[in-house]
Design a protein around this motif. Structure first.
Motif, PDB file in Angstrom:
ATOM      1  N   ASP A   3       0.849  -1.182   0.000  1.00 17.62           N
ATOM      2  CA  ASP A   3       0.000   0.000   0.000  1.00 17.62           C
ATOM      3  C   ASP A   3       0.890   1.239   0.000  1.00 17.62           C
ATOM      4  O   ASP A   3       2.055   1.184   0.396  1.00 17.62           O
TER       5      ASP A   3
ATOM      6  N   ARG B 126       0.359   5.107   1.438  1.00 22.11           N
ATOM      7  CA  ARG B 126      -0.566   5.905   2.248  1.00 22.11           C
ATOM      8  C   ARG B 126      -0.048   7.319   2.452  1.00 22.11           C
ATOM      9  O   ARG B 126       1.150   7.573   2.360  1.00 22.11           O
TER      10      ARG B 126
ATOM     11  N   THR C  94       3.976   7.198   2.884  1.00 26.31           N
ATOM     12  CA  THR C  94       4.396   6.002   3.602  1.00 26.31           C
ATOM     13  C   THR C  94       4.128   4.808   2.710  1.00 26.31           C
ATOM     14  O   THR C  94       2.996   4.613   2.249  1.00 26.31           O
TER      15      THR C  94
ATOM     16  N   VAL D 235       3.889   0.863   2.543  1.00 26.44           N
ATOM     17  CA  VAL D 235       3.719  -0.323   3.371  1.00 26.44           C
ATOM     18  C   VAL D 235       4.311  -1.492   2.582  1.00 26.44           C
ATOM     19  O   VAL D 235       3.791  -1.860   1.526  1.00 26.44           O
ATOM     20  N   THR D 236       5.421  -2.031   3.078  1.00 28.07           N
ATOM     21  CA  THR D 236       6.162  -3.051   2.334  1.00 28.07           C
ATOM     22  C   THR D 236       6.340  -4.318   3.163  1.00 28.07           C
ATOM     23  O   THR D 236       6.026  -4.338   4.355  1.00 28.07           O
TER      24      THR D 236
ATOM     25  N   GLY E  45       8.235  -3.609   6.278  1.00 28.90           N
ATOM     26  CA  GLY E  45       7.675  -2.641   7.213  1.00 28.90           C
ATOM     27  C   GLY E  45       7.330  -1.348   6.497  1.00 28.90           C
ATOM     28  O   GLY E  45       7.482  -1.214   5.291  1.00 28.90           O
ATOM     29  N   ASP E  46       6.870  -0.383   7.266  1.00 22.95           N
ATOM     30  CA  ASP E  46       6.489   0.915   6.713  1.00 22.95           C
ATOM     31  C   ASP E  46       7.730   1.767   6.480  1.00 22.95           C
ATOM     32  O   ASP E  46       8.581   1.878   7.365  1.00 22.95           O
TER      33      ASP E  46
ATOM     34  N   SER F 130       8.962   5.635   5.298  1.00 24.70           N
ATOM     35  CA  SER F 130       8.604   7.029   5.018  1.00 24.70           C
ATOM     36  C   SER F 130       9.520   7.545   3.919  1.00 24.70           C
ATOM     37  O   SER F 130      10.743   7.447   4.026  1.00 24.70           O
TER      38      SER F 130
END
Length: 100
Positions: free
Chosen positions: A63, A65, A82, A84-85, A88-89, A91
């Motif tokens: 995602d 975001r 951000t 979403v992988t 982890g997230d 930035s």
């Protein structure tokens, strides 16, 4: 490795104009060339859409975001979001455009 490699992959996608390099599939890169030259609200909307579409082509990204777009110049913008992988997230805050 891991998150740092994913960050590099994201930046590479953002810096590669889709359809401009024969070595990449047509699903790789971002289509920013047609985003500029319009009113800024339109540019913001198109950049958000195309960045999200480009990044979601990578199966390791689930995602994208909180995409924020601000003007950095006539042919480039500052984009932050951000990702979403699987690692982890992440930035991301990067300048993108037709000159980058």
């Amino acid at each position: 490795d891991g998150a740092e490699a994913m960050r590099q992959a994201i930046l590479k996608i953002l810096r590669t104009e889709r359809f401009s390099c024969l070595i990449y599939s047509w699903n790789y890169g971002v289509e920013l060339g047609g985003c500029f030259g319009q009113r800024f609200p339109v540019v913001q909307s198109e950049v958000r859409r195309t960045v999200r579409e480009a990044l979601l082509q990578d199966g390791r990204i689930f995602d994208v975001r909180d995409i924020a777009v601000s003007q950095a110049g006539r042919r480039d913008v500052q984009v932050s979001f951000t990702a979403v992988t699987v690692f982890g997230d992440l930035s991301i805050d990067e300048e993108v455009g037709t000159r980058v």
